[in-house]
Design an enzyme around this catalytic site. Structure first.
Site, PDB file in Angstrom:
ATOM      1  N   CYS A 162      25.378  14.960  23.914  1.00 49.96           N
ATOM      2  CA  CYS A 162      24.416  14.297  23.021  1.00 49.96           C
ATOM      3  C   CYS A 162      23.834  15.247  21.978  1.00 49.96           C
ATOM      4  O   CYS A 162      23.214  14.798  21.021  1.00 49.96           O
ATOM      5  CB  CYS A 162      23.294  13.667  23.842  1.00 49.96           C
ATOM      6  SG  CYS A 162      23.898  12.469  25.028  1.00 49.96           S
ATOM      7  N   HIS A 167      16.779  12.707  19.875  1.00 47.37           N
ATOM      8  CA  HIS A 167      17.900  11.994  20.498  1.00 47.37           C
ATOM      9  C   HIS A 167      17.350  10.734  21.164  1.00 47.37           C
ATOM     10  O   HIS A 167      16.294  10.763  21.799  1.00 47.37           O
ATOM     11  CB  HIS A 167      18.552  12.921  21.535  1.00 47.37           C
ATOM     12  CG  HIS A 167      19.572  12.240  22.391  1.00 47.37           C
ATOM     13  ND1 HIS A 167      20.556  11.440  21.880  1.00 47.37           N
ATOM     14  CD2 HIS A 167      19.753  12.246  23.740  1.00 47.37           C
ATOM     15  CE1 HIS A 167      21.308  10.979  22.861  1.00 47.37           C
ATOM     16  NE2 HIS A 167      20.834  11.446  24.002  1.00 47.37           N
ATOM     17  N   ASN A 187      21.823   4.434  24.067  1.00 43.88           N
ATOM     18  CA  ASN A 187      22.161   5.837  23.886  1.00 43.88           C
ATOM     19  C   ASN A 187      23.589   5.938  23.326  1.00 43.88           C
ATOM     20  O   ASN A 187      24.544   5.606  24.021  1.00 43.88           O
ATOM     21  CB  ASN A 187      22.054   6.539  25.255  1.00 43.88           C
ATOM     22  CG  ASN A 187      22.337   8.026  25.176  1.00 43.88           C
ATOM     23  OD1 ASN A 187      22.836   8.525  24.176  1.00 43.88           O
ATOM     24  ND2 ASN A 187      22.037   8.730  26.257  1.00 43.88           N
TER      25      ASN A 187
HETATM   26  O1  UT7 Z   1      21.790  11.301  26.652  1.00 42.41           O
HETATM   27  C1  UT7 Z   1      22.068  12.250  27.627  1.00 42.41           C
HETATM   28  C2  UT7 Z   1      20.907  12.473  28.427  1.00 42.41           C
HETATM   29  N1  UT7 Z   1      20.588  11.359  29.264  1.00 42.41           N
HETATM   30  C3  UT7 Z   1      19.332  11.008  29.454  1.00 42.41           C
HETATM   31  O2  UT7 Z   1      18.488  11.582  28.807  1.00 42.41           O
HETATM   32  C4  UT7 Z   1      18.969   9.969  30.513  1.00 42.41           C
HETATM   33  C5  UT7 Z   1      17.895  10.480  31.399  1.00 42.41           C
HETATM   34  N2  UT7 Z   1      17.520   9.600  32.495  1.00 42.41           N
HETATM   35  C6  UT7 Z   1      16.968   8.364  32.332  1.00 42.41           C
HETATM   36  O3  UT7 Z   1      16.826   7.893  31.226  1.00 42.41           O
HETATM   37  C7  UT7 Z   1      16.465   7.637  33.554  1.00 42.41           C
HETATM   38  O4  UT7 Z   1      16.477   8.503  34.660  1.00 42.41           O
HETATM   39  C8  UT7 Z   1      17.255   6.348  33.909  1.00 42.41           C
HETATM   40  C9  UT7 Z   1      16.964   5.277  32.876  1.00 42.41           C
HETATM   41  C10 UT7 Z   1      18.747   6.662  33.934  1.00 42.41           C
HETATM   42  C11 UT7 Z   1      16.821   5.814  35.264  1.00 42.41           C
HETATM   43  O5  UT7 Z   1      15.433   5.615  35.294  1.00 42.41           O
HETATM   44  P1  UT7 Z   1      14.582   6.098  36.568  1.00 42.41           P
HETATM   45  O6  UT7 Z   1      13.186   5.688  36.337  1.00 42.41           O
HETATM   46  O7  UT7 Z   1      14.858   7.563  36.748  1.00 42.41           O
HETATM   47  O8  UT7 Z   1      15.175   5.196  37.704  1.00 42.41           O
HETATM   48  P2  UT7 Z   1      15.914   5.627  39.052  1.00 42.41           P
HETATM   49  O9  UT7 Z   1      17.283   6.141  38.765  1.00 42.41           O
HETATM   50  O10 UT7 Z   1      15.004   6.480  39.847  1.00 42.41           O
HETATM   51  O11 UT7 Z   1      16.016   4.224  39.767  1.00 42.41           O
HETATM   52  C12 UT7 Z   1      14.872   3.552  40.260  1.00 42.41           C
HETATM   53  C13 UT7 Z   1      15.348   2.302  40.974  1.00 42.41           C
HETATM   54  C14 UT7 Z   1      16.442   2.564  41.996  1.00 42.41           C
HETATM   55  O12 UT7 Z   1      16.211   1.706  43.097  1.00 42.41           O
HETATM   56  P3  UT7 Z   1      15.600   2.289  44.455  1.00 42.41           P
HETATM   57  O13 UT7 Z   1      16.566   3.349  44.903  1.00 42.41           O
HETATM   58  O14 UT7 Z   1      14.260   2.839  44.067  1.00 42.41           O
HETATM   59  O15 UT7 Z   1      15.559   1.081  45.309  1.00 42.41           O
HETATM   60  C15 UT7 Z   1      17.702   2.138  41.277  1.00 42.41           C
HETATM   61  O16 UT7 Z   1      18.720   1.680  42.146  1.00 42.41           O
HETATM   62  O17 UT7 Z   1      15.902   1.383  40.031  1.00 42.41           O
HETATM   63  C16 UT7 Z   1      17.203   0.991  40.447  1.00 42.41           C
HETATM   64  N3  UT7 Z   1      18.041   0.762  39.273  1.00 42.41           N
HETATM   65  C17 UT7 Z   1      18.062  -0.429  38.635  1.00 42.41           C
HETATM   66  N4  UT7 Z   1      17.440  -1.600  38.875  1.00 42.41           N
HETATM   67  C18 UT7 Z   1      17.683  -2.615  38.029  1.00 42.41           C
HETATM   68  C19 UT7 Z   1      18.832   1.627  38.617  1.00 42.41           C
HETATM   69  N5  UT7 Z   1      19.416   1.031  37.555  1.00 42.41           N
HETATM   70  C20 UT7 Z   1      18.944  -0.245  37.554  1.00 42.41           C
HETATM   71  C21 UT7 Z   1      19.159  -1.350  36.712  1.00 42.41           C
HETATM   72  N6  UT7 Z   1      18.501  -2.511  36.986  1.00 42.41           N
HETATM   73  N7  UT7 Z   1      19.977  -1.289  35.631  1.00 42.41           N
END
Ligand code: UT7
Length: 328
Positions: free
Chosen positions: A112, A253, A283
């Site tokens: 990115c 970004h 993204n």
């Molecule tokens: O461009 C390159 C660099 N990339 C980035 O900068 C991305 C950086 N990371 C992020 O933007 C975030 O970490 C994400 C958007 C990818 C995820 O957000 P988060 O707040 O860190 O969520 P998480 O991964 O901790 O997931 C929380 C919960 C999980 O459920 P449990 O385990 O708490 O029951 C996931 O399974 O949300 C669940 N989950 C979803 N639920 C509904 C994950 N994806 C989804 C979804 N819809 N699409």
């Protein structure tokens, strides 16, 4: 001699993939995606087209906007992690397509951060004096590498391209002023695409184990992204004798609105000085910054003399910030 941006352009495919569409594909919902990422929709390129298709459109627009011929282009630098093919480079395809008959061309893969790496690389060629017109494009077709059965990933990414034309400026107070760029390969384990390279060539096993799709440990990447962007932004303005208030527009970004707002708070910039379009495109990796810059310019949010900081974070890990004074 500093490089100045003399034209901006972007291209995104017409096809939209909305949060509502994704609700029908995986176990997710508009509310989760909106509150966790800020994304509402993303653009998806036709399956039979490669990333260079979008880069061609951007290159053509840059040439047209500047009123020059393709033969005047000296160099094309294309930032992408999703080229049409591994060999040859996507930039070679663009060179041929736009008939830039007097130039050389190469790709940069810095995830990115690819666009800001490419921009700084180009600025060195401008400073050296030989190349006078350089096209720099960030382009990604991430839809080709996203598993649309994986809700963790498929809600985040989209396709698109953006770019600039860089030329020598006459006055050193304009153009690219300074930068801090960094790489830390310890981050490779947290954001990668495991198969298809020389360590794990394509096989029936790599395909059945879905190893040709992107992998990301979102929480870790999130933390490093906020820190990397904040650190380089603050150090960069400080080493140039500036404070946050002096910055007219910050173009970060576009990965997640929560990352952008967390950084905004830490560096002390009000929302109106931060360019955000992640809601429209998701993204698009190396393409987010040039698309956002092109839109900001079209929306007249950029004017001559503005101090602008571009900041990125991505696979590698790679990250950094660039300071420029708008010249046109
Ligand atoms: O461009 C390159 C660099 N990339 C980035 O900068 C991305 C950086 N990371 C992020 O933007 C975030 O970490 C994400 C958007 C990818 C995820 O957000 P988060 O707040 O860190 O969520 P998480 O991964 O901790 O997931 C929380 C919960 C999980 O459920 P449990 O385990 O708490 O029951 C996931 O399974 O949300 C669940 N989950 C979803 N639920 C509904 C994950 N994806 C989804 C979804 N819809 N699409």
């Amino acid at each position: 001699m500093r490089g100045i941006i003399t034209a901006t352009a972007h291209y995104v495919p017409d096809k939209r993939l909305t949060n509502k569409d994704l609700e029908k594909m995986v176990d997710t919902n508009d509310e989760w995606i909106t509150t966790r990422t800020g994304i509402k929709e993303r653009r998806i390129l036709d399956q039979d087209k490669g990333a260079s298709y979008m880069a061609n459109r951007v290159a053509e627009k840059l040439i047209e906007k500047r009123g020059i011929s393709a033969d005047e282009i000296d160099l094309i630098i294309l930032a992408t992690a999703t080229p049409d093919m591994y060999v040859p480079s996507a930039s070679a395809l663009v060179q041929n397509n736009i008939k830039a008959n007097n130039c050389w061309a190469f790709d940069i893969n810095a995830g990115c951060s690819g666009f800001i790496y490419a921009l700084i690389t180009a600025s060195k060629f401008i400073a050296a004096g030989k190349e006078k017109k350089i096209i720099i494009i960030g382009v990604e077709k991430l839809s080709a590498y996203v598993d649309y059965e994986d809700r963790n990933l498929c809600v985040l990414f989209g396709d698109g391209a953006g770019g600039v034309l860089l030329e020598p400026g006459e006055d050193d107070q304009y153009g690219i002023q300074d930068y801090i760029l960094r790489t830390d390969g310890k981050g490779a384990q947290y954001l990668n695409l495991k198969a298809g390279g020389s360590i794990m060539p394509a096989s029936i096993a790599t395909v059945s184990n879905k190893l040709h799709y992107l992998y990301q440990d979102g929480k870790i990447v999130f933390k490093f992204a906020v820190k990397g962007i904040t650190d380089t932004f603050l150090r960069l303005i400080k080493q140039n004798g500036l404070i946050a208030d002096d910055i007219d527009l910050f173009i970060p970004h576009q990965a997640n609105y929560r990352i952008i707002s967390a950084v905004g708070e830490k560096i002390g910039l009000p929302a109106e000085k931060i360019m955000v379009n992640v809601q429209k495109y998701g993204n698009t990796s190396a393409a987010t910054i040039p698309i956002a810059m092109s839109e900001a310019y079209d929306e007249k949010r950029i004017k001559k003399g503005d101090k602008i900081v571009l900041s990125a974070f991505g696979a590698g890990f790679t990250w950094g910030s660039v300071l420029l004074n708008w010249a046109k």
